[in-house]
Design a protein around this motif. Structure first.
Motif, PDB file in Angstrom:
ATOM      1  N   ASN A 178     -10.343 -17.846 -15.561  1.00  0.00           N
ATOM      2  CA  ASN A 178     -10.513 -18.862 -14.331  1.00  0.00           C
ATOM      3  C   ASN A 178     -11.538 -18.551 -13.243  1.00  0.00           C
ATOM      4  OD1 ASN A 178      -9.783 -21.211 -16.353  1.00  0.00           O
ATOM      5  ND2 ASN A 178      -8.040 -20.328 -16.103  1.00  0.00           N
ATOM      6  N   SER A 179     -12.186 -19.624 -12.664  1.00  0.00           N
ATOM      7  CA  SER A 179     -13.081 -19.047 -11.261  1.00  0.00           C
ATOM      8  C   SER A 179     -12.154 -19.883 -10.461  1.00  0.00           C
ATOM      9  CB  SER A 179     -14.648 -19.531 -11.100  1.00  0.00           C
ATOM     10  OG  SER A 179     -14.652 -20.792 -11.646  1.00  0.00           O
TER      11      SER A 179
ATOM     12  N   ARG B 227      -0.496  -8.552 -15.038  1.00  0.00           N
ATOM     13  CA  ARG B 227       0.374  -9.332 -13.811  1.00  0.00           C
ATOM     14  C   ARG B 227       0.207 -10.248 -13.106  1.00  0.00           C
ATOM     15  NH1 ARG B 227       0.704  -3.864 -15.056  1.00  0.00           N
ATOM     16  NH2 ARG B 227       2.558  -2.875 -15.602  1.00  0.00           N
ATOM     17  N   SER B 228      -0.901 -10.266 -12.938  1.00  0.00           N
ATOM     18  CA  SER B 228      -0.881 -11.838 -12.468  1.00  0.00           C
ATOM     19  C   SER B 228      -1.071 -13.117 -12.982  1.00  0.00           C
ATOM     20  CB  SER B 228      -2.171 -11.654 -11.243  1.00  0.00           C
ATOM     21  OG  SER B 228      -3.350 -12.389 -10.508  1.00  0.00           O
ATOM     22  N   SER B 229      -0.623 -13.567 -12.365  1.00  0.00           N
ATOM     23  CA  SER B 229       0.093 -15.299 -12.757  1.00  0.00           C
ATOM     24  C   SER B 229      -0.908 -16.581 -12.414  1.00  0.00           C
ATOM     25  CB  SER B 229       1.149 -16.010 -12.515  1.00  0.00           C
ATOM     26  OG  SER B 229       1.736 -15.832 -11.196  1.00  0.00           O
ATOM     27  N   ILE B 230      -1.833 -15.726 -11.352  1.00  0.00           N
ATOM     28  CA  ILE B 230      -2.765 -16.018 -10.460  1.00  0.00           C
ATOM     29  C   ILE B 230      -3.777 -15.857 -10.472  1.00  0.00           C
ATOM     30  CG2 ILE B 230      -1.020 -17.303  -8.140  1.00  0.00           C
ATOM     31  CD1 ILE B 230      -1.884 -15.577  -6.161  1.00  0.00           C
ATOM     32  N   PRO B 231      -4.745 -17.182 -10.152  1.00  0.00           N
ATOM     33  CA  PRO B 231      -6.102 -16.270 -10.955  1.00  0.00           C
ATOM     34  C   PRO B 231      -6.931 -15.650  -9.410  1.00  0.00           C
ATOM     35  CG  PRO B 231      -6.337 -18.626 -10.448  1.00  0.00           C
ATOM     36  CD  PRO B 231      -5.599 -18.103  -9.824  1.00  0.00           C
ATOM     37  N   VAL B 232      -7.625 -14.285  -9.858  1.00  0.00           N
ATOM     38  CA  VAL B 232      -7.529 -13.309  -8.285  1.00  0.00           C
ATOM     39  C   VAL B 232      -8.681 -12.975  -8.644  1.00  0.00           C
ATOM     40  CG1 VAL B 232      -5.414 -12.177  -8.661  1.00  0.00           C
ATOM     41  CG2 VAL B 232      -6.913 -11.516  -9.869  1.00  0.00           C
ATOM     42  N   GLU B 233      -9.938 -12.152  -8.263  1.00  0.00           N
ATOM     43  CA  GLU B 233     -11.343 -11.353  -7.982  1.00  0.00           C
ATOM     44  C   GLU B 233     -11.276 -10.476  -7.593  1.00  0.00           C
ATOM     45  OE1 GLU B 233     -14.543 -14.560  -6.276  1.00  0.00           O
ATOM     46  OE2 GLU B 233     -14.631 -13.604  -4.949  1.00  0.00           O
ATOM     47  N   ILE B 234     -11.160  -9.256  -8.596  1.00  0.00           N
ATOM     48  CA  ILE B 234     -11.588  -8.237  -7.768  1.00  0.00           C
ATOM     49  C   ILE B 234     -12.541  -7.556  -7.806  1.00  0.00           C
ATOM     50  CG2 ILE B 234     -10.231  -5.731  -8.123  1.00  0.00           C
ATOM     51  CD1 ILE B 234      -8.263  -7.030 -10.197  1.00  0.00           C
ATOM     52  N   THR B 235     -12.961  -6.793  -6.355  1.00  0.00           N
ATOM     53  CA  THR B 235     -14.246  -6.316  -6.026  1.00  0.00           C
ATOM     54  C   THR B 235     -14.002  -5.021  -5.701  1.00  0.00           C
ATOM     55  OG1 THR B 235     -15.064  -8.886  -5.104  1.00  0.00           O
ATOM     56  CG2 THR B 235     -16.602  -6.630  -4.894  1.00  0.00           C
ATOM     57  N   PRO B 236     -14.759  -4.051  -6.255  1.00  0.00           N
ATOM     58  CA  PRO B 236     -14.862  -2.830  -5.596  1.00  0.00           C
ATOM     59  C   PRO B 236     -15.626  -2.895  -4.655  1.00  0.00           C
ATOM     60  CG  PRO B 236     -15.934  -2.253  -7.903  1.00  0.00           C
ATOM     61  CD  PRO B 236     -15.185  -3.680  -7.628  1.00  0.00           C
TER      62      PRO B 236
ATOM     63  N   GLY C 241      -4.751 -32.105  -7.622  1.00  0.00           N
ATOM     64  CA  GLY C 241      -6.252 -32.099  -8.342  1.00  0.00           C
ATOM     65  C   GLY C 241      -6.445 -30.899  -7.068  1.00  0.00           C
ATOM     66  N   ASP C 242      -6.234 -30.451  -6.046  1.00  0.00           N
ATOM     67  CA  ASP C 242      -7.055 -29.971  -5.405  1.00  0.00           C
ATOM     68  C   ASP C 242      -7.786 -28.687  -6.389  1.00  0.00           C
ATOM     69  OD1 ASP C 242      -6.560 -31.890  -2.740  1.00  0.00           O
ATOM     70  OD2 ASP C 242      -4.770 -30.523  -2.295  1.00  0.00           O
ATOM     71  N   VAL C 243      -8.559 -28.135  -5.662  1.00  0.00           N
ATOM     72  CA  VAL C 243      -8.975 -26.896  -6.470  1.00  0.00           C
ATOM     73  C   VAL C 243      -8.247 -25.979  -4.996  1.00  0.00           C
ATOM     74  CG1 VAL C 243     -10.718 -25.334  -7.002  1.00  0.00           C
ATOM     75  CG2 VAL C 243     -10.836 -27.688  -7.316  1.00  0.00           C
ATOM     76  N   LYS C 244      -7.776 -24.315  -5.717  1.00  0.00           N
ATOM     77  CA  LYS C 244      -7.248 -23.557  -5.462  1.00  0.00           C
ATOM     78  C   LYS C 244      -8.484 -22.224  -5.692  1.00  0.00           C
ATOM     79  CE  LYS C 244      -3.053 -20.296  -4.208  1.00  0.00           C
ATOM     80  NZ  LYS C 244      -2.302 -20.466  -4.596  1.00  0.00           N
ATOM     81  N   LYS C 245      -9.333 -21.792  -4.210  1.00  0.00           N
ATOM     82  CA  LYS C 245     -10.103 -20.799  -4.920  1.00  0.00           C
ATOM     83  C   LYS C 245      -9.404 -19.171  -5.713  1.00  0.00           C
ATOM     84  CE  LYS C 245     -13.688 -22.520  -3.538  1.00  0.00           C
ATOM     85  NZ  LYS C 245     -14.477 -22.705  -4.913  1.00  0.00           N
ATOM     86  N   PRO C 246      -9.494 -18.386  -5.784  1.00  0.00           N
ATOM     87  CA  PRO C 246      -9.179 -17.235  -6.655  1.00  0.00           C
ATOM     88  C   PRO C 246      -8.513 -16.871  -5.292  1.00  0.00           C
ATOM     89  CG  PRO C 246     -10.776 -18.088  -7.623  1.00  0.00           C
ATOM     90  CD  PRO C 246     -10.809 -18.713  -7.083  1.00  0.00           C
TER      91      PRO C 246
END
Length: 253
Positions: free
Chosen positions: A7-8, A45-54, A15-20
């Motif tokens: 999910n992005s 293990r993450s239960s929340i959306p995360v955005e991983i960037t090297p 109803g609020d949109v939470k960013k990763p």
């Protein structure tokens, strides 16, 4: 760039949109496997959306964001590029930088719940003086105040003080200025429990106290992806994670 759970964005109950949650991982071609295992351990293990960037130095050079000449004391390609984290996050919200030689054993959500907006950054306040003179694949081991504090940092990217971390500053300031967080006052540096940056070979597990067990192991001396460190403490956990990652790749290929 990978989003956990596919999910992005995450929609909250009101109803609020939470960013990763943005996570920037230091990348070095010599430690590609370490990066992949670190990434896998977070996503698994993450239960929340995360955005991983090297954070890839060669890419930053192509983009004109990094032009600093490498000196002999830099043990990795991300020794200084790490400090571009607030810039890469567009000076917005909270983001984390972490070295690639970490293995996460707990849900990153637990770490984000420690965030306090009054701080510019948050990290483990290590009191650490390594005994070894070399680390990893023979790189020189250096000793300096606040050593390893910058290896895992929660950045309040929108904090006015962190806007000082421009590409110009990251490319021209001294290692002491950057690694000791000298753009900040001491009371602007929040503390995180050491279990989130548990130094292999330095910190100790207390069997009778579950709060002392690592949530993120930092193989700061060198990890099992290097032949010389294949038998280091917690090597079995890292190898198990690597095998889990490879098994998952095979099942999805």
């Amino acid at each position: 760039m990978t989003l956990a759970n596919g999910n992005s964005d995450q929609v909250t109950n009101n109803g609020d949109v939470k960013k990763p949650f943005k996570i920037f991982v230091g990348y070095d071609p010599r430690e590609d496997l370490a990066y992949e295992v670190c990434r896998h351990s977070i996503l698994k293990r993450s239960s929340i959306p995360v955005e991983i960037t090297p954070i890839v130095q060669s890419d930053l050079r192509k983009q004109g964001l990094y032009w600093r000449e490498r000196n002999r004391l830099e043990s990795t390609e991300f020794s200084f590029t790490r400090f571009l984290t607030p810039y890469l996050a567009n000076y917005d919200g909270w983001a984390m930088f972490v070295d690639c030689d970490f293995l996460y054993l707990a849900d990153i959500k637990e770490l984000t719940e420690l965030i306090d907006d009054k701080y510019a950054i948050m990290c483990v306040h290590h009191d650490y003086s390594p005994k070894e003179t070399t680390k990893m694949d023979g790189a020189v081991q250096t000793v300096y105040p606040r050593k390893n504090w910058s290896s895992m940092v929660l950045y309040n990217c929108g904090h006015p003080k962190n806007k000082a971390l421009t590409p110009e500053v990251v490319n021209t300031q001294t290692g002491a200025f950057l690694h000791r967080f000298q753009w900040l006052e001491d009371d602007e540096i929040g503390s995180v429990p050491f279990v989130w940056n548990f130094l292999e070979g330095h910190n100790k597990v207390v069997e009778s106290d579950s709060t002392m067990f690592p949530k993120a192991i930092h193989y700061t001396r060198g990890g099992p992806w290097f032949e010389a460190w294949k038998n280091c403490e917690f090597a079995d956990l890292w190898i198990s994670e690597m095998q889990c990652m490879e098994k998952k790749k095979l099942s999805t290929s």
